[in-house]
Design an enzyme around this catalytic site. Structure first.
Site, mmCIF file in Angstrom:
data_model
loop_
_atom_site.group_PDB
_atom_site.id
_atom_site.type_symbol
_atom_site.label_atom_id
_atom_site.label_comp_id
_atom_site.label_asym_id
_atom_site.label_seq_id
_atom_site.Cartn_x
_atom_site.Cartn_y
_atom_site.Cartn_z
ATOM 1 N N TYR A 19 0.806 -1.222 0.000
ATOM 2 C CA TYR A 19 0.000 0.000 0.000
ATOM 3 C C TYR A 19 0.843 1.278 0.000
ATOM 4 O O TYR A 19 0.403 2.304 0.497
ATOM 5 C CB TYR A 19 -0.949 0.023 1.217
ATOM 6 C CG TYR A 19 -1.737 -1.253 1.406
ATOM 7 C CD1 TYR A 19 -2.597 -1.710 0.402
ATOM 8 C CD2 TYR A 19 -1.621 -2.006 2.561
ATOM 9 C CE1 TYR A 19 -3.320 -2.873 0.563
ATOM 10 C CE2 TYR A 19 -2.340 -3.181 2.727
ATOM 11 C CZ TYR A 19 -3.186 -3.607 1.725
ATOM 12 O OH TYR A 19 -3.901 -4.759 1.897
ATOM 13 N N TYR A 147 -14.402 -5.851 2.914
ATOM 14 C CA TYR A 147 -13.020 -6.187 2.561
ATOM 15 C C TYR A 147 -12.817 -7.656 2.911
ATOM 16 O O TYR A 147 -13.004 -8.059 4.056
ATOM 17 C CB TYR A 147 -11.996 -5.331 3.331
ATOM 18 C CG TYR A 147 -10.590 -5.793 3.037
ATOM 19 C CD1 TYR A 147 -9.952 -5.424 1.858
ATOM 20 C CD2 TYR A 147 -9.930 -6.658 3.898
ATOM 21 C CE1 TYR A 147 -8.677 -5.885 1.556
ATOM 22 C CE2 TYR A 147 -8.655 -7.132 3.601
ATOM 23 C CZ TYR A 147 -8.041 -6.740 2.430
ATOM 24 O OH TYR A 147 -6.790 -7.216 2.126
ATOM 25 N N ASP A 250 -16.983 -14.041 7.355
ATOM 26 C CA ASP A 250 -15.550 -13.786 7.329
ATOM 27 C C ASP A 250 -15.188 -13.186 8.692
ATOM 28 O O ASP A 250 -15.333 -11.983 8.902
ATOM 29 C CB ASP A 250 -15.232 -12.818 6.177
ATOM 30 C CG ASP A 250 -13.760 -12.404 6.148
ATOM 31 O OD1 ASP A 250 -13.026 -12.756 7.092
ATOM 32 O OD2 ASP A 250 -13.369 -11.724 5.175
ATOM 33 N N LYS A 279 -6.278 -13.915 11.097
ATOM 34 C CA LYS A 279 -5.511 -12.960 11.928
ATOM 35 C C LYS A 279 -5.176 -13.391 13.367
ATOM 36 O O LYS A 279 -4.046 -13.712 13.657
ATOM 37 C CB LYS A 279 -6.206 -11.606 11.914
ATOM 38 C CG LYS A 279 -6.142 -10.961 10.530
ATOM 39 C CD LYS A 279 -6.492 -9.503 10.561
ATOM 40 C CE LYS A 279 -6.121 -8.811 9.278
ATOM 41 N NZ LYS A 279 -7.151 -8.827 8.223
#
Ligand SMILES: *Cc1c(COP(=O)(O)O)cnc(C)c1O
Length: 432
Positions: A19, A147, A250, A279
């Site tokens: 990014y 996302y 998700d 994560k």
């Protein structure tokens, strides 16, 4: 001083940062270690990590039990393929995940990252309908502001306008999108009716080609920390059953306590058909992911044809080191009452951010939201946050806003004093 690790003489590192604008980026600070909620830079500067490294380092840095779990496993078995073989860490972790996740998610497919975990979920959903004689159900329904990761399949289900992948529109498969929910976390059943009606409208028109509805339950994280009500999840569950559409949660960001309960699904008492974890799964210590499925989904794959095998198998799926540290992470989570800690952090976040009328009244501030161990100050424009990272660093805190959202997702080992330090710096930006 010419050790192979010497770096002072090489200003341009070959490391390509994510990014990053290559033209304007400045040299990244070099991290040499960490302890608890802080990491240390070369030269000795320490920074209190308000983001716990993209939300995964839930135990903070260098947790002795997690480090030991990896060391011990490394001494026994670092890796072996899961194709045709198995091992105890994978088996034990799968059992542990079945135990802690919502009822009847009884089957676990491992992979190596959140994006791949979502790819697995989507592929599983499409094949499920294929195997049940509904091959026309091969598209997905996602939400605006979503996302779900950076691989091609995931990019195609991220917000198509603001989801940072719009430049790839021509390259990606086309799916359906429903509006992002607008009712807040506290909203009752009536207040989510409009959001559910919008979802229903898309399902009524397109259900014959929709395999699954995907969502980040309660908290759309990278798309702007948009929070919604458990009643929205419950309504979505009912609608998915009505239209023969699988529900995929998700929980890569929301899983393992981030919203105040172990999983966001727990707030609504809802079981998705497929759930993806990553994560926090290994406490951030190694990359790994798990895609869990219910009996109904799993059992559709039991059959005689060649089509019945699930043709997916990442090289590092079920990596023993990752499984061992994930098991230790779960043990620490429970033994050290992380849900209690999260609720204490939540109390500080509410008092410091929600109860602060001056913050809400600041002309740059559009909204302030808190859920579990997550807080965000939403501004009107990204320009309102230019320089906040450098400014926070001067005060010993690592903050990295996403667009116009200044947020914290701290490690759960963050003390109440350090939590307050983070909120002081977040608020201080609007007063300095
Ligand atoms: C981070 C994230 C992903 C992608 O995970 P990676 O490990 O970065 O591939 C997917 N979904 C959500 C909700 C995430 O926050």
């Amino acid at each position: 001083m010419s050790s192979p690790f010497s770096h002072s003489a090489s200003p341009a590192s070959p490391v390509w940062h994510p990014y990053a604008h290559l033209k304007t980026q400045r040299p990244a600070p070099r991290v040499v270690g960490g302890e608890g909620p802080r990491f240390t830079l070369e030269g000795g500067e320490t920074l209190l990590d308000a983001t716990c490294s993209w939300w995964c380092m839930i135990h903070g840095y260098r947790h002795p039990r997690l480090v030991r779990a990896i060391q011990q496993q490394a001494d026994t078995l670092c890796h072996v393929m899961l194709g045709g073989l198995t091992h105890e860490p994978a088996d034990r972790l799968a059992r542990a995940l079945v135990r802690v996740t919502p009822e009847s998610l009884n089957h676990v497919f491992f992979s190596d990252s959140g994006s791949v975990g979502m790819e697995v979920a989507m592929k599983m959903a499409v094949q499920y309908h294929q195997l049940r004689g509904k091959p026309g159900k091969h598209r997905l329904l996602s939400l605006m502001k979503a996302y779900h990761g950076d691989t091609a399949g995931c990019m195609a289900v991220c917000d198509p306008e603001e989801g940072m992948h719009s430049l790839f529109a021509g390259y990606l498969p086309r799916h359906h999108f429903a509006p992002a929910p607008t009712a807040p976390f506290e909203a009752g059943p009536e207040a989510v009716e409009q959001d559910l009606a919008a979802l229903r409208a898309v399902l009524e028109r397109h259900h014959h080609e929709i395999a699954a509805l995907l969502m980040e339950p309660l908290l759309q994280a990278a798309g702007g920390l948009n929070m919604t009500s458990p009643h929205y999840l419950a309504g979505a569950r009912e609608m998915c059953d009505e239209f023969d559409v699988l529900l995929v949660f998700d929980e890569v960001a929301t899983g393992f306590g981030r919203t105040g309960k172990m999983f966001a699904a727990d707030h609504a008492g809802v079981t998705p058909d497929i759930m993806v974890l990553s994560k926090g799964l290994t406490g951030g210590y190694l990359g790994h992911a798990a895609t869990l499925a219910t009996d109904r989904v799993h059992d559709a794959f039991i059959g005689d044809s060649e089509m019945h095998a699930f043709m997916h198998g990442p090289t590092f799926m079920g990596n023993p080191l990752a499984c061992a540290v994930a098991l230790e992470s779960l043990a620490v989570f429970k033994e050290e009452d992380y849900l209690g800690r999260i609720s204490a952090l939540n109390a500080v976040l509410r008092e410091a951010l929600i109860d602060d009328d001056r913050l809400a009244a600041h002309p740059a501030v559009a909204d302030v939201r808190v859920l579990g161990a997550t807080a965000v100050i939403e501004t009107h424009a990204a320009a309102d946050l230019v320089g906040v990272g450098d400014w926070a660093r001067q005060q010993g805190v690592w903050l990295r806003p996403i667009g116009r959202w200044l947020y914290t997702m701290p490690a759960y080992v963050t003390s109440e004093g350090d939590m307050r330090r983070i909120t002081d710096v977040m608020k201080g930006w609007f007063r300095h």
